[in-house]
Design a protein around this motif. Sequence first.
Motif: not given
Length: 145
Positions: A20-21, A32-34, A78-80, A114-115
């Motif tokens: 998890v990050e 700013f999502e990417t 939040i990302t896995l 992620k991003f």
Amino acid sequence: MTLPFFQFDIHTRSKTTVNVEIYTKEGSHKGFETNKMAWTQICKTSVMGQGLNNVTIVPSKVTSPVVIPRNSLHSFYITLDTPDLRYTFGVKYGSVFLENDDLIVYEGKGSAGKFGTTFKPRVWNGIIHYSIEVGASNGGADMGS
């Protein structure tokens, strides 16, 4: 009064270890999502996924607190490292999903990795644990999802 966030619980379909990050930024996530450089990482850990319809706890001891002053906007990402993080399809991007006296959670975006490429509207599925510091000069918060 300020609102320091200290723990997020997530929903994952995995019943194995997940990485998890969690990232945050002041202001909106829009645009700013990417862009990973726009975000500050507040958590990087591994937890045991609890599977569908069960809460997976990301312990507070591995998450840096985020203090959000009253009437400010803050975004969280939040990302896995696997495609197992669960979310719900939203109704209208940017609309209020839920609110209480302390914060507002808006419908936002999901991401393919992620991003990566984003999809909207999406609603994050999880629990935000927080405390309110009484006596500070600010209070309440809005949270962009």
